[in-house]
Design a protein around this motif. Sequence first.
Motif, PDB file in Angstrom:
ATOM      1  N   THR A  26       0.861  -1.182   0.000  1.00  0.00           N
ATOM      2  CA  THR A  26       0.000   0.000   0.000  1.00  0.00           C
ATOM      3  C   THR A  26       0.898   1.234   0.000  1.00  0.00           C
ATOM      4  O   THR A  26       2.114   1.113   0.187  1.00  0.00           O
ATOM      5  CB  THR A  26      -0.879   0.026   1.262  1.00  0.00           C
ATOM      6  N   PRO A  27       0.347   2.433  -0.183  1.00  0.00           N
ATOM      7  CA  PRO A  27       1.209   3.622  -0.126  1.00  0.00           C
ATOM      8  C   PRO A  27       2.034   3.726   1.153  1.00  0.00           C
ATOM      9  O   PRO A  27       3.205   4.091   1.108  1.00  0.00           O
ATOM     10  CB  PRO A  27       0.211   4.778  -0.264  1.00  0.00           C
ATOM     11  N   TRP A 177       1.826   8.362  -1.746  1.00  0.00           N
ATOM     12  CA  TRP A 177       0.434   8.805  -1.649  1.00  0.00           C
ATOM     13  C   TRP A 177       0.036   9.699  -2.816  1.00  0.00           C
ATOM     14  O   TRP A 177      -1.129   9.718  -3.222  1.00  0.00           O
ATOM     15  CB  TRP A 177       0.210   9.542  -0.328  1.00  0.00           C
ATOM     16  N   LYS A 179       1.414   9.703  -6.003  1.00  0.00           N
ATOM     17  CA  LYS A 179       1.549   9.099  -7.328  1.00  0.00           C
ATOM     18  C   LYS A 179       0.238   8.553  -7.876  1.00  0.00           C
ATOM     19  O   LYS A 179       0.035   8.491  -9.082  1.00  0.00           O
ATOM     20  CB  LYS A 179       2.577   7.969  -7.293  1.00  0.00           C
ATOM     21  N   GLY A 180      -0.672   8.143  -6.994  1.00  0.00           N
ATOM     22  CA  GLY A 180      -1.905   7.514  -7.448  1.00  0.00           C
ATOM     23  C   GLY A 180      -3.077   8.470  -7.582  1.00  0.00           C
ATOM     24  O   GLY A 180      -4.209   8.095  -7.317  1.00  0.00           O
ATOM     25  N   TRP A 181      -2.800   9.693  -8.028  1.00  0.00           N
ATOM     26  CA  TRP A 181      -3.877  10.694  -8.087  1.00  0.00           C
ATOM     27  C   TRP A 181      -5.033  10.244  -8.977  1.00  0.00           C
ATOM     28  O   TRP A 181      -6.190  10.610  -8.727  1.00  0.00           O
ATOM     29  CB  TRP A 181      -3.327  12.037  -8.564  1.00  0.00           C
ATOM     30  N   GLU A 182      -4.742   9.441 -10.010  1.00  0.00           N
ATOM     31  CA  GLU A 182      -5.838   8.982 -10.883  1.00  0.00           C
ATOM     32  C   GLU A 182      -6.883   8.196 -10.090  1.00  0.00           C
ATOM     33  O   GLU A 182      -8.081   8.282 -10.364  1.00  0.00           O
ATOM     34  CB  GLU A 182      -5.304   8.085 -12.006  1.00  0.00           C
ATOM     35  N   PHE A 183      -6.396   7.434  -9.106  1.00  0.00           N
ATOM     36  CA  PHE A 183      -7.299   6.585  -8.329  1.00  0.00           C
ATOM     37  C   PHE A 183      -8.043   7.371  -7.259  1.00  0.00           C
ATOM     38  O   PHE A 183      -8.908   6.833  -6.580  1.00  0.00           O
ATOM     39  CB  PHE A 183      -6.510   5.434  -7.705  1.00  0.00           C
ATOM     40  N   SER A 184      -7.679   8.641  -7.102  1.00  0.00           N
ATOM     41  CA  SER A 184      -8.417   9.508  -6.177  1.00  0.00           C
ATOM     42  C   SER A 184      -9.573  10.212  -6.867  1.00  0.00           C
ATOM     43  O   SER A 184     -10.275  11.018  -6.263  1.00  0.00           O
ATOM     44  CB  SER A 184      -7.469  10.557  -5.570  1.00  0.00           C
TER      45      SER A 184
END
Length: 221
Positions: A26-27, A177, A179-184
């Motif tokens: 996980t992050p 935390w 790097k995954g802005w698309e998943f936010s």
Amino acid sequence: MSSLFEDATPSEVKNAKGLHLITMNTPNGQKVQIMLEELHDVYGTEWTQTLINIMTNEQKKDWFLRLDPNGRIPVLLDHTQSPPFPVMETSAELLYLLKFADKNDVFGFKDEVERSQALQWLFFWHDAIDRFRNETLRVYGVLEIQLSGKYTGTPRDYLAGEGKGKYSISDIGTWPWVKGWEFSGFTKEEMNQFPHLLKWIDRIAERPAVKRGIGEKYQQK
């Protein structure tokens, strides 16, 4: 047997030599995974690991709570200490590794002002996660201000350090935390207001140790 361990403690945890990481990919887990991989590239640092599945609440079992009463991954266990020393909370784990495994401060700073700056950004992100859901864009905006050099006139490659900055624990503690802005749920159009942040994300993603730190090695089979 140390009071840290019980019969249910996995044998690879209680019988480990040196550093041992209990993690999930996980992050939060990736912060310490990346730091260990970076230390391996510089110093040849070795460690072993136990991968657990937090979706089954393994981290809430007694054997885990003996190591981290808060019941959160990752946990770093140092068997070179007597008795073995458990470290919980990712920022504390990064700082522990910085103190005991990075003798040349490759990922930290000898200058006290630069060190303070790194700690400020490390703790900013640690605290921001607690408020993250409703203010993600604001947090991204703060990072963009720092990286763009809006108020200093000097764009930065990294969060802390003089000039363009130096890759350090403040970047390692923040990147997983962000790097995954698309998943936010954010669109590329929304993220275009943070060009320096996006370049920073890509820059760190290219580091070999970072690729390993989030890679197959930490995927449960």
